[in-house]
Design an enzyme around this catalytic site. Sequence first.
Site, short mmCIF file in Angstrom:
data_model
loop_
_atom_site.label_atom_id
_atom_site.label_comp_id
_atom_site.label_asym_id
_atom_site.label_seq_id
_atom_site.Cartn_x
_atom_site.Cartn_y
_atom_site.Cartn_z
N LYS A 67 1.03 11.41 -10.87
CA LYS A 67 0.22 10.73 -11.56
C LYS A 67 0.89 9.53 -11.83
CE LYS A 67 -3.53 13.54 -13.40
NZ LYS A 67 -4.02 14.06 -14.74
N GLU A 86 -6.51 16.64 -8.82
CA GLU A 86 -7.10 16.94 -9.80
C GLU A 86 -8.58 17.03 -10.00
OE1 GLU A 86 -5.80 15.26 -13.70
OE2 GLU A 86 -7.61 16.04 -14.72
N GLU A 144 5.54 19.49 -24.64
CA GLU A 144 5.05 19.73 -23.28
C GLU A 144 5.70 21.07 -22.58
OE1 GLU A 144 2.74 18.08 -21.72
OE2 GLU A 144 2.47 16.01 -22.56
N ASN A 186 -4.07 19.35 -18.92
CA ASN A 186 -4.61 18.44 -20.08
C ASN A 186 -4.68 19.21 -21.32
OD1 ASN A 186 -4.73 16.27 -18.39
ND2 ASN A 186 -6.55 16.90 -17.54
N HIS A 223 3.30 10.41 -27.78
CA HIS A 223 2.51 11.18 -27.02
C HIS A 223 2.84 12.79 -27.19
CE1 HIS A 223 0.43 12.50 -23.57
NE2 HIS A 223 1.18 13.24 -23.23
N HIS A 244 -4.33 17.39 -24.59
CA HIS A 244 -4.43 16.24 -24.16
C HIS A 244 -5.50 15.26 -24.69
CE1 HIS A 244 -0.64 17.24 -22.41
NE2 HIS A 244 -0.42 15.81 -22.08
N LYS A 252 4.43 23.07 -13.43
CA LYS A 252 3.98 21.87 -13.12
C LYS A 252 3.72 21.69 -11.54
CE LYS A 252 2.57 17.19 -13.72
NZ LYS A 252 2.59 16.13 -14.82
N ARG A 289 -5.86 21.59 -11.77
CA ARG A 289 -4.83 20.66 -12.43
C ARG A 289 -5.17 20.37 -13.85
NH1 ARG A 289 -1.17 15.83 -9.65
NH2 ARG A 289 -0.09 15.22 -11.61
N HIS A 324 -4.91 12.27 -26.73
CA HIS A 324 -5.15 10.74 -26.48
C HIS A 324 -5.92 10.15 -27.30
CE1 HIS A 324 -4.12 11.75 -21.85
NE2 HIS A 324 -2.95 11.44 -22.69
N ARG A 364 0.80 -1.33 0.06
CA ARG A 364 -0.11 -0.23 -0.10
C ARG A 364 0.95 1.08 0.16
NH1 ARG A 364 -2.68 -3.15 4.14
NH2 ARG A 364 -4.32 -4.42 2.88
#
Lengths: 375, 375
Positions: A152, A245, A194, A253, A275, A256, A235, A249, A260, A130
């Site tokens: 993330k 998010e 980016e 994106n 990407h 994105h 960032k 945040r 994506h 965990r």
Amino acid sequence: MNAPSSTTGERLVHVPLGDRAYDILIGPGLIARAGGEIIARLTGRRVAIITDENVGPLYLAQLMDSLQTDGFEAVSLVLPPGEKTKSMDGLAAATDMILAARIERGDAVIALGGGVIGDLAGFAAGIVRRGVRFIQIPTSLLAQVDSSVGGKTGINTRHGKNLLGVFHQPDLVLADTAVLDSLSPREFRAGYAEIAKYGLIDKPYFFHWLEKNWKKVFEGGPERIEAIAISCQAKADVVVEDERETGRRALLNLGHTFGHALEAATGYDSSRLVHGEGVAIGMVLAHQFSARLNLASPDDGQRVAAHLAEVGLPTRMVDIEGGLPPTQILMEAIAQDKKVKSGKLTLILTRGIGQSFVADDVPTSEVFSFLEDMR
Amino acid sequence: MNAPSSTTGERLVHVPLGDRAYDILIGPGLIARAGGEIIARLTGRRVAIITDENVGPLYLAQLMDSLQTDGFEAVSLVLPPGEKTKSMDGLAAATDMILAARIERGDAVIALGGGVIGDLAGFAAGIVRRGVRFIQIPTSLLAQVDSSVGGKTGINTRHGKNLLGVFHQPDLVLADTAVLDSLSPREFRAGYAEIAKYGLIDKPYFFHWLEKNWKKVFEGGPERIEAIAISCQAKADVVVEDERETGRRALLNLGHTFGHALEAATGYDSSRLVHGEGVAIGMVLAHQFSARLNLASPDDGQRVAAHLAEVGLPTRMVDIEGGLPPTQILMEAIAQDKKVKSGKLTLILTRGIGQSFVADDVPTSEVFSFLEDMR
């Protein structure tokens, strides 16, 4: 552009997340002295390194040497490169190796590689017992300015990209800028998309600086470290404000959701689209769509497209080799993307360069007809 | 024993974890009105139910009816019963179904079943889209008094039990006490071991109450609801104090380090040993080991063993059918258990009934010779 710098040009960006706070170090030669930086920040003395077949042969021995010199017990796992490794099988392999190495909560998993390795290793570190400690040593420009910062993690599924994962902040990020010299021009450009994104979100002066200085960023030297440090700081600022998010945040994106969908439409085939290239096209589309909705001037979209094209990035859907599936398929990929809540489409739109915002009620029909017209 | 109760005998235990706070409802008939309780606490209107082949035929239709009556779009996945389902394959099946159902962040995953289903479904809910809502409907006594409360989720690996997982708190727990009538006596006893544990940790008066009232707890009626409510409150108190188990929460592992080792040694074969039985033997061993270290009186260990034996639980390693592997193998299972930090063995020991404490520097040689003598 007056961020403080040491004589070696090395930078430190601190991410003040309470008991999950951490440092990002940016500069040349950090892998060779990783052991010393890590030992100062870890209670345990065992580390499990996860890397891939591209990066491992270049830097794994150097990293192991540094760790062992500083008294760490280090083991490593070398996985196949590419998005396909970000899978349930890749996760099983990574967690099995970490458990076999008896990594405990005070020990660490180290990601040595690009975004794929960072996302996978971070997910594994987040679920073993965990949550064990996690250190990012990003070796691609994309990972240095984006995926290694912010916690993330994730893997892909047949339903879409990054649909499984956890938030698990690293305890340290070592961005060794010397390794960027080994990147192909295409990989470097993908990461640059980016960097440009941070200017387009809310730093018009930074986008302007990039328009003038991009060649120096590509050539290396102080401008490169500068651009990476500004990106990491940008960032970090957003992540600190909205770690999980729920709001701001989402601005990260920008480009994105379209990006994506294009990646999904090309089957995540990196020979066709990586990407950062998807993000480049996506950012141009976001500006063009904003202009179509009369939110922004068409000039801004043209300026963005001109700059990204100048550095060698694709900026239009027709730039993707091999063609795209019908628009309906793109829309389905968009609908399955995480930026959907209760069936409404959330997109990052803009009022101009450096003026992005979250639009959470965009009619899918408008997006459909826009994409039809743009192909 | 004066906790407040309504006329139906239903109880509510609130777990005040800030923005992760939630309610535990305890009483008969909760599955039949689950829809109303859930709709009051959820923004989304889609739910994905995960259950198993034992529980599904008994309660799934009733739960679906209630959810659909209240306007939910509900889908379900019925998995094989047993610990083997808490695997990477089980996790892949659960997450795939949740993604196929397009569960978004405001929607929920519902676990309908015992500890295995709760741990697996909670892990899946914790990693889909980096976390969606989660509702526990525990149908075993063990799950009602222990695993459904507190946010620990996980699966097993070849290295040991629960070694992969996340902390992911439920948004609601519905403990329908009517379903306990369908449990076998053996399953009920296994859950009872965890109830007794709360007395042994720090509530001597509760252990004393159980010694006098255990038959009524087994027969049903107000004493059963009382015992479950006290157990949930006890667990909630510890979880609120130490959500991520950095200190006091470890007390909940009383009997578990030995118990997990015995489960591992019997190959997680539930025909030989179920979790609660391992915990029962483990709690007796913890008291006996504490007496051997002159921390507690041997009388306390005898009293614990006598009560657990009276309700029909195993209390000695020789009670396990089919024999055990050599002590060295048990020690290896203990060493791989999560309660190990930097090679030192952490055990929950006791100074007497209701006086447990965390001992974080127990010599493994002492444990080895103790286990050798007890078999």
